[in-house]
Motif scaffolding. Sequence first.
Motif, PDB file in Angstrom:
ATOM      1  N   ARG A  10      18.433  -7.282  27.745  1.00 27.64           N
ATOM      2  CA  ARG A  10      17.660  -7.043  28.966  1.00 27.64           C
ATOM      3  C   ARG A  10      18.397  -6.089  29.897  1.00 27.64           C
ATOM      4  NH1 ARG A  10      14.950  -5.456  32.234  1.00 27.64           N
ATOM      5  NH2 ARG A  10      13.605  -6.520  33.741  1.00 27.64           N
TER       6      ARG A  10
ATOM      7  N   LYS B 188      20.390  -3.741  29.063  1.00 29.25           N
ATOM      8  CA  LYS B 188      20.385  -2.387  28.504  1.00 29.25           C
ATOM      9  C   LYS B 188      18.989  -1.777  28.405  1.00 29.25           C
ATOM     10  CE  LYS B 188      24.503  -1.332  25.984  1.00 29.25           C
ATOM     11  NZ  LYS B 188      24.972  -0.615  24.803  1.00 29.25           N
ATOM     12  N   GLN B 189      17.969  -2.564  28.659  1.00 31.10           N
ATOM     13  CA  GLN B 189      16.607  -2.073  28.456  1.00 31.10           C
ATOM     14  C   GLN B 189      16.300  -0.793  29.241  1.00 31.10           C
ATOM     15  OE1 GLN B 189      13.565  -5.055  28.885  1.00 31.10           O
ATOM     16  NE2 GLN B 189      11.907  -3.553  28.882  1.00 31.10           N
ATOM     17  N   PRO B 190      16.649  -0.698  30.530  1.00 32.31           N
ATOM     18  CA  PRO B 190      16.377   0.553  31.260  1.00 32.31           C
ATOM     19  C   PRO B 190      17.111   1.748  30.659  1.00 32.31           C
ATOM     20  CG  PRO B 190      16.842  -1.238  32.795  1.00 32.31           C
ATOM     21  CD  PRO B 190      17.200  -1.738  31.432  1.00 32.31           C
TER      22      PRO B 190
ATOM     23  N   ILE C   9      18.047   2.072  27.472  1.00 32.20           N
ATOM     24  CA  ILE C   9      17.398   2.406  26.204  1.00 32.20           C
ATOM     25  C   ILE C   9      16.114   3.179  26.455  1.00 32.20           C
ATOM     26  CG2 ILE C   9      16.210   1.410  24.207  1.00 32.20           C
ATOM     27  CD1 ILE C   9      18.347  -0.825  24.268  1.00 32.20           C
ATOM     28  N   GLU C  10      15.366   2.767  27.463  1.00 30.47           N
ATOM     29  CA  GLU C  10      14.122   3.472  27.784  1.00 30.47           C
ATOM     30  C   GLU C  10      14.401   4.900  28.246  1.00 30.47           C
ATOM     31  OE1 GLU C  10      12.227   0.995  30.646  1.00 30.47           O
ATOM     32  OE2 GLU C  10      11.487  -0.450  29.148  1.00 30.47           O
ATOM     33  N   GLU C  11      15.483   5.080  29.007  1.00 28.80           N
ATOM     34  CA  GLU C  11      15.861   6.416  29.457  1.00 28.80           C
ATOM     35  C   GLU C  11      16.254   7.301  28.276  1.00 28.80           C
ATOM     36  OE1 GLU C  11      19.402   8.615  32.026  1.00 28.80           O
ATOM     37  OE2 GLU C  11      18.932   6.516  32.448  1.00 28.80           O
TER      38      GLU C  11
ATOM     39  N   GLN D  11      15.326   6.874  25.137  1.00 31.68           N
ATOM     40  CA  GLN D  11      14.120   7.129  24.342  1.00 31.68           C
ATOM     41  C   GLN D  11      13.272   8.234  24.961  1.00 31.68           C
ATOM     42  OE1 GLN D  11      12.535   3.125  24.296  1.00 31.68           O
ATOM     43  NE2 GLN D  11      13.187   2.797  22.176  1.00 31.68           N
ATOM     44  N   GLU D  12      13.154   8.204  26.283  1.00 31.65           N
ATOM     45  CA  GLU D  12      12.375   9.235  26.971  1.00 31.65           C
ATOM     46  C   GLU D  12      12.997  10.611  26.759  1.00 31.65           C
ATOM     47  OE1 GLU D  12      10.790  10.380  31.481  1.00 31.65           O
ATOM     48  OE2 GLU D  12      11.948   8.553  31.154  1.00 31.65           O
TER      49      GLU D  12
ATOM     50  N   PHE E 286      22.184   4.074  21.959  1.00 31.97           N
ATOM     51  CA  PHE E 286      21.597   2.773  22.256  1.00 31.97           C
ATOM     52  C   PHE E 286      22.666   1.688  22.328  1.00 31.97           C
ATOM     53  CE2 PHE E 286      17.360   4.129  20.134  1.00 31.97           C
ATOM     54  CZ  PHE E 286      17.001   4.797  21.300  1.00 31.97           C
TER      55      PHE E 286
ATOM     56  N   LYS F  19      26.324   2.473  29.575  1.00 33.22           N
ATOM     57  CA  LYS F  19      25.657   3.418  30.462  1.00 33.22           C
ATOM     58  C   LYS F  19      26.652   4.444  30.977  1.00 33.22           C
ATOM     59  CE  LYS F  19      22.614   3.831  34.444  1.00 33.22           C
ATOM     60  NZ  LYS F  19      21.823   3.133  35.481  1.00 33.22           N
TER      61      LYS F  19
END
Length: 338
Positions: free
Chosen positions: A71, A73-75, A77-79, A81-82, A97, A101
Amino acid sequence: MQKRIISILEIAKKSTITLSELEKVANTLDTYDDFARTVQTLLDEGFIKAVKSHGTNWKGLPNSFRIQKGRVKQPLIEEIQEMQFKVHPVIELRSYFSSSKKKWMEEKPWIVMIDEYLQKNGLPTTFTNSSERSYEIMKDEKWIDEKGGKAILEKINLFDKLKIMKSPDPLMFAINPNKLLSNLRVYKHLIVENKATYSGLIDSLSTTNFTTLIYGSGWKIASSLNQLTKQLGLTDEEKQHEIYYFGDLDYEGISIYFHLYEKYNVILAQCFYEELLRRPFYKGKENHTKNEVAVHHFLHYFSKEDQEMITDMFEENGYYPQEALTQEELHTIWRHMV
């Protein structure tokens, strides 16, 4: 405050963290009620989970927490991926991943610069040494070898695709001692691409106006040619060197020549190619990559008739290997050069 606490969770090396460690994040402008509400929000949103066996404090907050790494790391990972959707397709960001950060933020600017280079130039089509490729990408010739660039390029699975040569091999050449010891103002050198042509010409070196016959060995010459004057002991800046190139008449050979022309101002040994054009070409080079700029530059050396012959040859997937010329023909052409 929530962002500050999450940043602590992101860099935590252990899987658990104490309430007192989180309290250190609060500054003098934060009330304890503000801090308590933030911790509760993080509990509710799944960033941390109470270790019930460690009890609670006077405010009812757990004394320790288990960090929910997925949880947290989710932001990040989303960054990542984007960004993966935006960068050049050859850049692979999956390895980040599992990185922190902090590491991502440190290396992201380099990835942006790598992407800008690739978007503008695409993958390189010619080999060169790491210093030159480093300068092309970062305007810093030491970035790859001395400033962590190689590790980043390997992490994004790009290093092997950038056509970076290892430390160059020594330049291979034969010497005409009569010319080397003549204290000339201008020394002439001939590069030939293939070993058979080198062997065919070496016996006539002493009868020419050339100081050396150089074995290019395909693209290897691109990184080793700068060693010529040092290996000859002719580093005096007043000495001039005219370097000629004769390679296979195909897209690869033309690209090698053009690279040497741009980097070292190498001269095309035009007379050899003109003799090649007087005989039938070979077929079977369907998959070679065409460098439009290199071919256009190469053609301008030839008559209109010869340009048409070369163009027609390529349209039929043809080529001329250097070996199409006999040893006697090679000797005759070279002895009459400049």
